[in-house]
Design an enzyme around this catalytic site. Structure first.
Site, mmCIF file in Angstrom:
data_model
loop_
_atom_site.group_PDB
_atom_site.id
_atom_site.type_symbol
_atom_site.label_atom_id
_atom_site.label_comp_id
_atom_site.label_asym_id
_atom_site.label_seq_id
_atom_site.Cartn_x
_atom_site.Cartn_y
_atom_site.Cartn_z
ATOM 1 N N GLY A 157 0.806 -1.216 0.000
ATOM 2 C CA GLY A 157 0.000 0.000 0.000
ATOM 3 C C GLY A 157 0.834 1.257 0.000
ATOM 4 O O GLY A 157 0.490 2.253 -0.663
ATOM 5 N N LYS A 203 -2.441 -16.395 -9.849
ATOM 6 C CA LYS A 203 -1.533 -15.835 -8.843
ATOM 7 C C LYS A 203 -1.148 -16.896 -7.809
ATOM 8 O O LYS A 203 -0.017 -16.927 -7.313
ATOM 9 C CB LYS A 203 -2.195 -14.629 -8.158
ATOM 10 C CG LYS A 203 -1.313 -13.924 -7.112
ATOM 11 C CD LYS A 203 -0.174 -13.160 -7.728
ATOM 12 C CE LYS A 203 0.797 -12.581 -6.708
ATOM 13 N NZ LYS A 203 0.197 -11.600 -5.788
ATOM 14 N N SER A 261 6.657 -12.423 1.369
ATOM 15 C CA SER A 261 5.903 -11.720 2.415
ATOM 16 C C SER A 261 5.556 -12.661 3.565
ATOM 17 O O SER A 261 5.578 -12.257 4.731
ATOM 18 C CB SER A 261 4.629 -11.115 1.826
ATOM 19 O OG SER A 261 3.795 -12.112 1.275
ATOM 20 N N GLU A 291 -0.980 -15.544 6.475
ATOM 21 C CA GLU A 291 -2.197 -15.564 5.649
ATOM 22 C C GLU A 291 -2.475 -16.991 5.145
ATOM 23 O O GLU A 291 -2.618 -17.225 3.948
ATOM 24 C CB GLU A 291 -2.052 -14.598 4.482
ATOM 25 C CG GLU A 291 -1.902 -13.145 4.895
ATOM 26 C CD GLU A 291 -1.767 -12.211 3.713
ATOM 27 O OE1 GLU A 291 -2.720 -11.473 3.428
ATOM 28 O OE2 GLU A 291 -0.708 -12.215 3.067
#
Length: 312
Positions: free
Chosen positions: A13, A190, A260, A272
């Site tokens: 972001g 992805k 990440s 995640e």
């Protein structure tokens, strides 16, 4: 001129928001731990395409103080999506759109439950970027975003005018934008990269170049990619073998990268796992297809994530 809100000013972001502001757009940044620093000092971006500093940005630590914006970019980790019901209603205009730039499968559904399905666009980011200090983003490579309209059940709806408008804003930043007619296909594509590299980087404690250099790890990468393709096919989306080769070639050419998920694991942040591994597994199992290696990776990551949380 469209206004943008950045929900989650981290490696992703922060980079995209800073590029939009640098291009002259009206951008508003929501921050948490970095708020005081960024409010006083702005943002720093290091990038192969050119370093730059934004000494003054519109920074907030409270959505009640933010204006409602035309485009709200959700760049939080999916582990923080429980915050979105309180955040989104305050920051998106009545005729605005929420652009979900998150990893995994099914993330748009959560946002649609909050703002309505007709106000959601999904986005896939192909970006190597890290936050190296408060307000300091180091962009390493790539940056492309693929956009797709969300509708319930991920039906194919083609390319909308508002997708083209967002693309025109990003075009002014130099960030490549692709418009996808089929968001579900784009998300499975992805996952062809995310599942092997994010998962194995944690379980094997390796950077991407190490995974590609070792013959055993590389075979495992390719086998996991084949499983993702099988999962996509079970859900009605066909991914070609040439796409797998493209992802392998892409990773070989990329600078050694700490994914990440590996960063989150080493920083003892929640992983995640559910959106990136659990949701694809459940989607495939729902139509009778098992992905055994992916399931094993999921179970290992759940163990490591739980053990990590106990060490906090």
């Amino acid at each position: 001129m469209r206004s943008y809100a950045i929900i989650g000013t981290g490696a992703l972001g922060g980079y995209y928001g800073a590029k939009l502001q640098q291009a002259g757009l009206d951008v508003h940044f929501l921050l948490n731990t970095d708020y005081e620093y960024v409010n006083l000092n702005g943002l720093i971006v290091e990038s192969p395409t050119g370093d730059f500093t934004l000494p003054c940005v519109k920074a907030y630590n409270d959505t009640a103080k933010m204006p409602a914006c035309d485009v709200v970019i959700v760049a939080l980790k999916t582990t923080h999506n429980y915050l979105l019901p309180k955040i989104l209603p305050n920051v998106v205009k009545d005729d605005g759109v929420v652009l979900v730039l998150q990893n995994g499968l099914g993330v748009e559904e959560e946002v649609a439950d909050i703002v309505g399905a007709d106000r959601v666009i999904g986005g896939l980011c192909f970006l190597c970027s890290n936050k190296v200090a408060p307000g300091h983003i180091r962009h390493l490579d790539y940056g492309e975003i693929k956009l797709g309209e969300y509708v319930p059940d991920y039906q194919v709806v083609g390319i909308s005018e508002r997708m083209r408008q967002i693309k025109s804003d990003f075009d002014s930043t130099g960030i490549p934008i692709l418009l996808a007619e089929d968001l579900l296909l784009a998300r499975w594509q992805k996952l062809v990269w995310n599942i092997p590299y994010n998962g194995l980087s944690v379980v094997l404690d390796a950077l991407t170049d190490e995974l590609m250099a070792d013959p055993h790890a590389r075979v495992l990468v390719e086998q996991l990619m084949q499983e993702v393709v099988a999962g996509a096919a079970a859900c009605g989306r066909i991914i070609s073998d040439s796409f797998i080769q493209k992802m392998l070639d892409y990773t070989v050419k990329t600078k050694p990268y700490r994914t990440s998920m590996k960063i989150d694991y080493e920083e003892r942040r929640s992983l995640e796992v559910e959106t990136m591994f659990g949701n694809p597994l459940r989607a495939a199992q729902k139509v009778g297809v098992n992905l055994p290696k992916t399931a094993m990776l999921y179970q290992q990551l759940k163990f490591l994530d739980a053990r990590n949380s106990q060490k906090k």
